[in-house]
Design an enzyme around this catalytic site. Sequence first.
Site, PDB file in Angstrom:
ATOM      1  N   LYS A 113     -63.313  30.556 -73.364  1.00 67.97           N
ATOM      2  CA  LYS A 113     -62.077  30.850 -74.093  1.00 67.97           C
ATOM      3  C   LYS A 113     -61.665  29.715 -75.027  1.00 67.97           C
ATOM      4  O   LYS A 113     -60.888  29.922 -75.948  1.00 67.97           O
ATOM      5  CB  LYS A 113     -60.956  31.188 -73.124  1.00 67.97           C
ATOM      6  CG  LYS A 113     -61.265  32.473 -72.364  1.00 67.97           C
ATOM      7  CD  LYS A 113     -60.064  33.176 -71.844  1.00 67.97           C
ATOM      8  CE  LYS A 113     -60.420  34.540 -71.295  1.00 67.97           C
ATOM      9  NZ  LYS A 113     -61.289  34.472 -70.090  1.00 67.97           N
TER      10      LYS A 113
HETATM   11  C1  PLP Z   1     -62.050  35.559 -69.709  1.00 68.50           C
HETATM   12  C2  PLP Z   1     -63.294  35.282 -68.944  1.00 68.50           C
HETATM   13  C3  PLP Z   1     -64.294  36.263 -68.784  1.00 68.50           C
HETATM   14  C4  PLP Z   1     -64.155  37.656 -69.334  1.00 68.50           C
HETATM   15  O1  PLP Z   1     -64.250  37.699 -70.731  1.00 68.50           O
HETATM   16  P1  PLP Z   1     -63.698  38.958 -71.541  1.00 68.50           P
HETATM   17  O2  PLP Z   1     -63.743  38.576 -72.961  1.00 68.50           O
HETATM   18  O3  PLP Z   1     -62.279  39.165 -71.054  1.00 68.50           O
HETATM   19  O4  PLP Z   1     -64.569  40.108 -71.214  1.00 68.50           O
HETATM   20  C5  PLP Z   1     -65.448  35.917 -68.093  1.00 68.50           C
HETATM   21  N1  PLP Z   1     -65.601  34.684 -67.560  1.00 68.50           N
HETATM   22  C6  PLP Z   1     -64.659  33.730 -67.690  1.00 68.50           C
HETATM   23  C7  PLP Z   1     -64.901  32.401 -67.073  1.00 68.50           C
HETATM   24  C8  PLP Z   1     -63.478  33.978 -68.392  1.00 68.50           C
HETATM   25  O5  PLP Z   1     -62.543  33.012 -68.483  1.00 68.50           O
END
Ligand code: PLP
Length: 437
Positions: A113
Amino acid sequence: METSQYRSTRDASHQIDAASAIARGLAPDGGLYIPVEFPRFDLSDFADCKTLADTATVLIQPFVQGSKLENEIADICREAFTFETPLLDLPVDQAEQQVSVLELFHGPTAAFKDVGARFLSACLERTEAGHEGKLKILVATSGDTGGAVAAAFHGRQNVEVDVFYPAGQVSARQEQQLTCWGDNIRAFRVDGRFDDCQALVKAVFQDDELMSKHRFSSANSINLGRLLPQMAYYAYSSVLAHRKTHQAPSFIVPTGNLGNALAAVWARRAGLPINDIVLATNANRSIPDYLDKGDWSPRQSQATLASAMDVGNPSNMERLLTLFPDVDEVRHQVSAYSVTDAQIEQQISKDFEQYKQVWCPHTATGFYVYDHLPLNDKKNRQWIVVATAHPAKFETIVEPLIHAPIEVPKALAKLLDLPSHAIDLSAQLSDLRAYYA
Ligand SMILES: *Cc1c(COP(=O)(O)O)cnc(C)c1O
């Protein structure tokens, strides 16, 4: 040159440019922004790209063409992508199998993210310059998103961030990443659950008095400014893999809200050498069930070990279903498998024993799916499993499974040493109001 336009998923006639779509977040009708047309790339377009930042600049340029961000995109990418997303080969048991891991956790908060949050932050700092009063970004978080957003906006001149998290329901390390910033970032520890935090943010957006006094925005994963940069690591890694093997690689993507995997679908649509895209979900099976049965029925989310993927109603599904309205078309784009908590634990233990690799619980869903692909799909093909977070973020789950301590990455260790401060808050808008006096 023509301006790249974005339309609402709910109304094709509502169209705006990239900078405006990023500044708005959500379309006025509640829809999400998608490109009206996709640019088309050739491999040769990326011939001179060596880093993630180079690749992102070439890739995103035509997506922001004609908008206020067009001339800034190289600077934005250089500022946002200060870390790499390495593609590493893994040892596998059979010679004809090839699997690599794409590590997306080398940013400041050790999860993918960071990529979207840092790009969004660099964009908003520019679109907001010259506005009177600072933009206030509100984020309700169950853990990971709030930390990435806070880290990405810390120290910005034109934007402030308020993070809302449920007291006693985030891990100690997650809480530290929410509360260690100060300056233009405030952390509110809310007496309630994640849903109460979300309701509080929504209540602000629906309050005429507050909305007339300040400019508020949100930084959740439906913002176009988080999706565009996520295409960059698919471009970077698919071009790299193709240079080596002369094959388009297939990807396995741990999936919750579908933002990460949708970026892979968009990158392939723009001509990047990407073969299959396989989604790995946890026990929240809305997407695999849709592909099996053909009707879309979102549901309540269920708590699992891969908590950042606990999503029963993935918001980016609306984008996928607008681009591919027929379920057979969607089946042609992606496949999806659900992985249980027991299987996550089993995979973490097994891959540590066999290969000395340590996965976070989210990444483990991806490797479980890889291990269980039909042999014919595995053989003679290049697979890339996407690693979404560093296991040190989830040490309380992972360490007991591998019976060993996990070394904390430097960037994360730095945050864990900072002093922290949270503001205790009830889940009532009347109490929050005082902070926007
Ligand atoms: C947010 C997140 C996901 C999921 O990603 P999406 O874009 O919501 O499908 C998977 N792994 C981690 C560590 C995350 O922080």
